[in-house]
Every structure is written in structure tokens, then in C-alpha cells.
Design a protein around this motif. Structure first.
Motif, short mmCIF file in Angstrom:
data_model
loop_
_atom_site.label_atom_id
_atom_site.label_comp_id
_atom_site.label_asym_id
_atom_site.label_seq_id
_atom_site.Cartn_x
_atom_site.Cartn_y
_atom_site.Cartn_z
N HIS A 1 53.63 116.36 120.22
CA HIS A 1 53.37 117.38 119.19
C HIS A 1 53.38 116.72 117.81
O HIS A 1 54.35 116.09 117.42
CB HIS A 1 54.45 118.46 119.27
CG HIS A 1 54.21 119.65 118.40
ND1 HIS A 1 53.44 120.73 118.79
CD2 HIS A 1 54.65 119.94 117.15
CE1 HIS A 1 53.43 121.64 117.82
NE2 HIS A 1 54.15 121.18 116.81
N ASP B 1 52.90 117.33 113.84
CA ASP B 1 52.92 118.34 112.79
C ASP B 1 52.25 117.82 111.52
O ASP B 1 52.76 116.91 110.87
CB ASP B 1 54.37 118.75 112.48
CG ASP B 1 54.96 119.58 113.60
OD1 ASP B 1 54.35 120.61 113.94
OD2 ASP B 1 56.02 119.22 114.13
N HIS C 1 49.30 120.11 115.50
CA HIS C 1 49.61 121.41 114.89
C HIS C 1 49.31 121.33 113.39
O HIS C 1 50.05 120.72 112.63
CB HIS C 1 51.10 121.71 115.16
CG HIS C 1 51.59 123.00 114.57
ND1 HIS C 1 52.92 123.34 114.52
CD2 HIS C 1 50.92 124.04 114.02
CE1 HIS C 1 53.06 124.53 113.96
NE2 HIS C 1 51.87 124.98 113.63
N THR D 1 45.84 123.03 117.14
CA THR D 1 46.36 124.34 116.75
C THR D 1 46.19 124.49 115.25
O THR D 1 46.53 123.58 114.49
CB THR D 1 47.86 124.45 117.08
OG1 THR D 1 48.04 124.34 118.49
CG2 THR D 1 48.43 125.79 116.62
N SER E 1 47.80 129.72 115.89
CA SER E 1 49.24 129.96 115.67
C SER E 1 49.47 131.08 114.68
O SER E 1 48.65 131.31 113.77
CB SER E 1 49.91 128.69 115.15
OG SER E 1 51.30 128.90 114.98
N ASP F 1 57.38 127.19 119.05
CA ASP F 1 57.69 126.04 118.19
C ASP F 1 58.74 126.45 117.16
O ASP F 1 58.52 127.36 116.37
CB ASP F 1 56.39 125.61 117.49
CG ASP F 1 56.55 124.36 116.64
OD1 ASP F 1 57.64 123.76 116.63
OD2 ASP F 1 55.55 123.99 115.98
#
Ligand code: DX5
Ligand code: ZN
Length: 218
Positions: A32, A34, A65, A87, A113, A174
Motif C-alpha cells: 500500500h 500512500d 492510494h 485508489t 475511496s 484503511d
């Protein structure tokens, strides 16, 4: 099947190659990543050049993300950098349909999201074109925050809607995921988990991931 996607937000940024390899060895399903722009959220992290730089260090899918104001403008960069799942936020300024279409046209999985204050029904018009919905269980921007239980009802409503439409939708949660909160989210219908501090503060990352997986399976 439970997917554990460790968030590299909590990792040692001076040593990303080792961090990625360690998560791979520890049994992560996805990585993941960010991405924050200091506009959509009050924090700045990393961009597509870093994603590209770490891409050769694992074969695990990159779960990117985007917490940025205009995700549509940057989809080509993240696709080229090697993102497998992208995302973005419904609350961003980009056109939602166009952004989903751009992600899918590039061959990645599209995911939408919502922040804690956004009702889950807001994603319903897009469900048929999404591979995943990411429900934020904290305000986006920082790791290490406490889990907000209000996300559980959203997960239940979303899972029911996906089942009603017979969609194989992944539901990711998350923020504030640990052995207790993962069990609550999984029971509500989530299957994919972004996990930062719980994995990074553990002495044994492999054991931490195993324990999360077991907790999710109930
Ligand atoms: C927060 C990020 C999360 C964060 C999770 O905006 O999207 O992925 O890294 O960290 P923990 O698990 O520590 O809440
Ligand atoms: Zn995240």
C-alpha cells in the motif's frame, strides 16, 4: 480470502528497497503506497518517481492510494510507474467517471475511496465499474490514528449492495487496523486491509501479518 496491504507510509523512507523486500518476505499480499499532495490532505509524501524506483524490488501488486486534489491528471504517471491498483478519492476535484475510465484503460484495477464524513451511498453510482472501494476509518493524512467505528456500518451497507448486484467487489479498510479492528471489519464484510503502524512497530513483521490474517478469519 484476506488481503493484507502494508502501508509504506510507516516505513524508513531512507531505505525503501529493504523495507519493500522485508514486507514481501513477511507475507504481504500487496504493498500500500500512500500518495499525498499537501492540498487534498495536510501532508506530503511521495509521487510516481518513487513508485517507479521501488517497482523492481518486488513482484507484489502495488496498491496506490492517491490522496491528491486532481488524481485524473496523474493517472498516466502512476500507470507507467507500475501501479496495479489505483485508489482515488470521491471528494477529489477530478471527474469520477473519467478517472475510473482512465485507470481501467491503463489496465489497472480501479478503486474509489471515501473519507469518514462521506456517506457510503455516494459510491453506489460507480460500483459496476469498480474493482474495489476503500473505506477510510481515519481522516486521511497520517498514520497511527485511532480507528473510527462508524466505518463498520458503511462496510455492512456496501457489502449488502455488492451482493445484491452480484458484484465481486473488494472492500478495503484503511486506518487504525490492528488485531481487534480487523476482526470487526472482516465480520462486517471487508476483505482487504491497509495496515501501517501495527506491522511497522512489530519486531516480527511476518508474525504480525499472520496474526492479522488469523484475526480477520475469525
Ligand atoms: C492514512 C493512510 C493510511 C495509513 C495507515 O491517510 O491512508 O494508509 O498509512 O496507517 P495506520 O495503519 O497506522 O493507521
Ligand atoms: Zn492509505
Amino acid at each position: 480470502m484476506t488481503r493484507i496491504s502494508p502501508s509504506i507510509l510507516s516505513s524508513d523512507f531512507s531505505n525503501l528497497e529493504q523495507e519493500i523486500k522485508s514486507l514481501d518476505k513477511a507475507g504481504a499480499d500487496w504493498i500500500h503506497i500512500d500518495v499525498m499532495d499537501g492540498c487534498f490532505v495536510p501532508n506530503i509524501t511521495l509521487g510516481a518517481p518513487i513508485v517507479k524506483a521501488i517497482r523492481p524490488h518486488t513482484r507484489l501488486p502495488f496498491d496506490v492510494h492517491l490522496m491528491i486534489r486532481d488524481p485524473l491528471a496523474y493517472i498516466p504517471d502512476f500507470l507507467t510507474a507500475g501501479a496495479d491498483i489505483i485508489t482515488f478519492h470521491l471528494e477529489s476535484e477530478s471527474d469520477t467517471k473519467e478517472t475510473i475510465a482512465a485507470i481501467r484503460a491503463g489496465g489497472a484495477m480501479a478503486s474509489l475511496s471515501i473519507k469518514p464524513a462521506t456517506p457510503v451511498q455516494a459510491v453506489f453510482p460507480y460500483l459496476d465499474t469498480l474493482s474495489m472501494v476503500l473505506i477510510m476509518s481515519v481522516e486521511p493524512g497520517f498514520g497511527g490514528q485511532s480507528f473510527q467505528e462508524s466505518c463498520l456500518e458503511k462496510i455492512r451497507i456496501l457489502r449488502r449492495e455488492a451482493q445484491k448486484r452480484d458484484l465481486p467487489l473488494l472492500i478495503q479498510v484503511d486506518g487504525g487496523i490492528d488485531e481487534n479492528t480487523i476482526a470487526l471489519c472482516a465480520a462486517a464484510g471487508a476483505d482487504t486491509f491497509a495496515v501501517g503502524s501495527t506491522i511497522f512497530r512489530a519486531d516480527d513483521r511476518k508474525a504480525a501479518i499472520q496474526h492479522l490474517r488469523i484475526a480477520a478469519q475469525g
